[in-house]
Structure formats: structure tokens, C-alpha cells
Design a protein around this motif. Structure first.
Motif, PDB file in Angstrom:
ATOM      1  N   LEU A 309       0.811  -1.215   0.000  1.00  0.00           N
ATOM      2  CA  LEU A 309       0.000   0.000   0.000  1.00  0.00           C
ATOM      3  C   LEU A 309       0.846   1.268   0.000  1.00  0.00           C
ATOM      4  N   VAL A 310       1.934   1.261   0.780  1.00  0.00           N
ATOM      5  CA  VAL A 310       2.770   2.450   0.947  1.00  0.00           C
ATOM      6  C   VAL A 310       4.232   2.061   0.739  1.00  0.00           C
ATOM      7  N   ASP A 311       4.968   2.845  -0.015  1.00  0.00           N
ATOM      8  CA  ASP A 311       6.412   2.621  -0.196  1.00  0.00           C
ATOM      9  C   ASP A 311       7.184   3.326   0.917  1.00  0.00           C
ATOM     10  N   PRO A 312       8.366   2.829   1.348  1.00  0.00           N
ATOM     11  CA  PRO A 312       9.000   1.606   0.855  1.00  0.00           C
ATOM     12  C   PRO A 312       8.652   0.364   1.681  1.00  0.00           C
ATOM     13  N   ASP A 313       8.301   0.542   2.963  1.00  0.00           N
ATOM     14  CA  ASP A 313       8.148  -0.616   3.844  1.00  0.00           C
ATOM     15  C   ASP A 313       6.712  -1.074   4.025  1.00  0.00           C
ATOM     16  N   GLY A 314       5.756  -0.315   3.534  1.00  0.00           N
ATOM     17  CA  GLY A 314       4.364  -0.695   3.686  1.00  0.00           C
ATOM     18  C   GLY A 314       3.835  -0.413   5.089  1.00  0.00           C
ATOM     19  N   ILE A 315       2.617  -0.891   5.342  1.00  0.00           N
ATOM     20  CA  ILE A 315       1.973  -0.742   6.643  1.00  0.00           C
ATOM     21  C   ILE A 315       1.961  -2.106   7.321  1.00  0.00           C
ATOM     22  N   PRO A 316       2.420  -2.209   8.582  1.00  0.00           N
ATOM     23  CA  PRO A 316       2.429  -3.506   9.269  1.00  0.00           C
ATOM     24  C   PRO A 316       1.054  -4.161   9.311  1.00  0.00           C
ATOM     25  N   ALA A 317       1.045  -5.485   9.237  1.00  0.00           N
ATOM     26  CA  ALA A 317      -0.221  -6.230   9.243  1.00  0.00           C
ATOM     27  C   ALA A 317      -1.012  -5.967  10.515  1.00  0.00           C
ATOM     28  N   GLY A 318      -0.307  -5.792  11.646  1.00  0.00           N
ATOM     29  CA  GLY A 318      -0.986  -5.535  12.912  1.00  0.00           C
ATOM     30  C   GLY A 318      -1.800  -4.253  12.871  1.00  0.00           C
ATOM     31  N   ILE A 319      -1.272  -3.227  12.203  1.00  0.00           N
ATOM     32  CA  ILE A 319      -1.997  -1.952  12.087  1.00  0.00           C
ATOM     33  C   ILE A 319      -3.179  -2.097  11.139  1.00  0.00           C
ATOM     34  N   MET A 320      -2.983  -2.823  10.031  1.00  0.00           N
ATOM     35  CA  MET A 320      -4.084  -3.043   9.087  1.00  0.00           C
ATOM     36  C   MET A 320      -5.239  -3.779   9.760  1.00  0.00           C
TER      37      MET A 320
END
Length: 336
Positions: A309-320
Motif C-alpha cells: 500500500l505504501v512505499d517503501p516498507d508498507g503498513i504492518p499487518a498488525g496496524i491493518m
């Protein structure tokens, strides 16, 4: 005797979830910084890919996807057990402090225990997490248990939420004077960032599921009776305290094994059982297999979307997951 219509509905639901998992796997293997076309996916899986395709698929993407799927399954099963033995629809290993207990133990171990064999770290982490989660659960259970009334479901959630907050504060105190690189790891763990993305972590997590999923399904009748009121379960011949403690330990082991490689992820164990019961009914033999696959797919989907979703590392699964699970928890709290 189970209703034939519900059994048929369960089989259709399981088949649909299985297809969703396969589709999400395919998308997860395709997306990323180094993408693999769908036309090259099957040849690469069967050993006909280039060096780059093999490296991306087998060393980066596939281990992460499998770990995420297995962890979601473990968290969903843990939540299903907790909700059954406590008769509380709000029970979840992340919400009531079990994950925080595992996290604090893992943090202390990672920061302060010297590890002579780096390879042993992979297999020790689930055991350390289990020890911390079990100690936390025993304390929560003692505070929520009343000799006259037995386990009080509402009190369990309130005590668990208090323990989760206290343990999160303790974790911040523990890491405040630690080495910066190690603190970065703990911060990622707290956010629910899937970090155990190598094959050894799969072999460390898989035995817990292979042993505990069949055992839990074997105990389905006991769970059906424990979900009734205390007197009904005792009248049916169930050794309530013994069965509850054994199943509680199973739930703790599953949650600890999962979060030890995925980080502090909550709400999967809350949402998956609820969705499964809404789809196929409340009988454990019917909803628990659906809950297991639902939990695996939810976490797999959250990580796949968040990672891209977001570069470079994305959003952690826990936050999603928390973005969906937090409002869902509040909805259940107001409804109940």
C-alpha cells in the motif's frame, strides 16, 4: 446429530475460503518490488524459474506468506477457544493481554539474554513467548475467578485489558535503555510487523499447529458444553475446571507461537470466530474449521494489502488488522 443443511453450508464456506486463500497467495507472490508475472509463477514453483525468480519467490515471498497464513490460523483458533471457555464474545488473545505477556517475555529475552547459537533463537522464541503468555494468563485468570461464581466473563476482559496496558508500559520501560538496533526490532514487533520470514520460522511454528489443531477439534464436545452456563456443563458430566485450564493452556500456546514470529497482532482471534459463527452456526464442530481458515485469510489479506500500500516498507499487518478490528470490537462492546 448435526443439521445436514449446516454441514453443507460449512463445506461450501470452507471451499470458498480455500479459494480465497489461493487467490490471495497468488496476488501476494505476484506483487512487490521485484514482481513475478502470473505466467511465470507456476514454472517457477516447479523449478523452472530463473535465479532471480527463484530467489524472490522461495527466499522472500513464499516464507512470509506461509508464516502469515499459519499465524492467522493459530490466532483465530486461540480466540475461538478463549471465547468458548470464558463465554465471552469479546475475548481475544490480543485484547486481554496474552499477546502482551508473550511480547514482554520475548523483549526481555531478545534484549538481555546472550544467544550463543543464532540458529537456536528461532526455536526458542515460541517457547519464551509461551512462558510469558502463560504466566500472564494465570494472573488474569486468578483475578477474574471467583470461588462462589466461577470465572466471570466481563471481569476477565476488564482485567485482561488492564494487564495489556500495564505490560505494554513495562515493555517501554524495558527497551528505554537498550541498544538502538534491538529497540527497532521491538518497535516493529509491537506494530505487528511480520518479521519471521525465513523457512526456519515456519518449522518452528508448524509443530504447534499440527499438534494443537487436531487436539482442539477432538475437544469440540467439551467446548460446546463449556460455552453453556457453569451448572449445565457440570450437569453434563464435564470436569469444568480441568477442561477449562487445559484448553486455556492450548489457547495460550497457539497465541504465543503465532505472535512470536508475527509481532503483536490483535483482533484476528476476535473477528474470525464471530464471522465463522455468523456463517455456519455456533456448534464448535462446524464453526471452528471455518474460523481457522478465516483467521489465516484475514491476516494474509491484511499483510498483502499493507505490504504493497505504501512505499517503501508498507503498513504492518498488525496496524491493518487493528484498523478493522478496533471499530469491530467497539461495535461488539456496545451491542453486548
Amino acid at each position: 446429530m448435526m443439521n445436514a443443511a449446516f454441514v453443507k453450508k460449512q463445506r461450501v464456506t470452507l471451499a470458498a475460503l480455500f479459494l480465497l486463500i489461493i487467490a490471495t497467495f497468488a496476488v501476494g507472490m505476484r506483487l512487490g518490488d521485484a514482481s513475478i508475472p502470473f505466467s511465470r509463477m507456476l514454472p517457477t514453483l516447479f523449478g523452472q524459474g530463473s535465479f532471480k525468480e527463484n530467489f524472490v519467490l522461495f527466499d522472500i515471498r513464499l516464507p512470509r506468506l506461509i508464516i502469515t497464513l499459519l499465524s492467522g490460523m493459530a490466532l483465530a483458533l486461540s480466540g475461538s477457544i478463549l471465547q468458548g471457555i470464558t463465554r465471552n464474545d469479546l475475548a481475544d488473545p490480543g485484547v486481554i493481554g496474552i499477546n502482551s505477556g508473550a511480547g514482554l517475555a520475548i523483549s526481555v529475552f531478545f534484549l538481555y539474554v546472550p544467544i550463543e547459537e543464532p540458529g537456536s533463537f528461532t526455536y526458542l522464541i515460541p517457547l519464551v513467548g509461551f512462558a510469558g503468555a502463560l504466566l500472564t494468563t494465570l494472573l488474569i485468570y486468578l483475578f477474574a475467578y471467583s470461588r462462589g461464581e466461577g470465572l466471570q466473563p466481563v471481569k476477565l476482559v476488564l482485567v485482561g485489558v488492564g494487564f495489556a496496558m500495564a505490560l505494554s508500559g513495562a515493555m517501554i520501560v524495558v527497551i528505554s535503555s537498550a541498544d538502538r538496533m534491538k529497540v527497532d526490532f521491538i518497535a516493529k514487533w509491537l506494530a505487528g510487523n511480520i518479521w519471521g520470514t525465513d523457512w526456519p520460522f515456519i518449522w518452528a511454528l508448524l509443530p504447534w499447529l499440527v499438534l494443537l489443531i487436531p487436539y482442539t477439534l477432538y475437544k469440540a464436545n467439551a467446548l460446546n458444553l463449556l460455552s453453556l452456563n457453569e451448572s449445565s456443563a457440570i450437569g453434563s458430566g464435564v470436569a469444568v475446571n480441568r477442561e477449562r485450564i487445559v484448553l486455556l493452556i492450548v489457547s495460550v500456546a497457539l497465541a504465543a507461537a503465532a505472535v512470536s514470529v508475527t509481532g503483536g497482532i490483535a483482533f484476528v482471534g476476535l473477528m474470525a470466530p464471530h464471522i465463522a459463527r455468523a456463517l455456519v452456526g455456533t456448534r464448535v464442530q462446524l464453526f471452528m474449521p471455518v474460523s481457522i481458515l478465516m483467521g489465516g485469510w484475514l491476516l494474509l489479506l491484511a499483510d498483502t494489502v499493507g505490504r504493497n500500500l505504501v512505499d517503501p516498507d508498507g503498513i504492518p499487518a498488525g496496524i491493518m488488522i487493528a484498523l478493522i478490528g478496533g471499530p469491530y470490537f467497539l461495535y461488539l462492546l456496545l451491542k453486548k
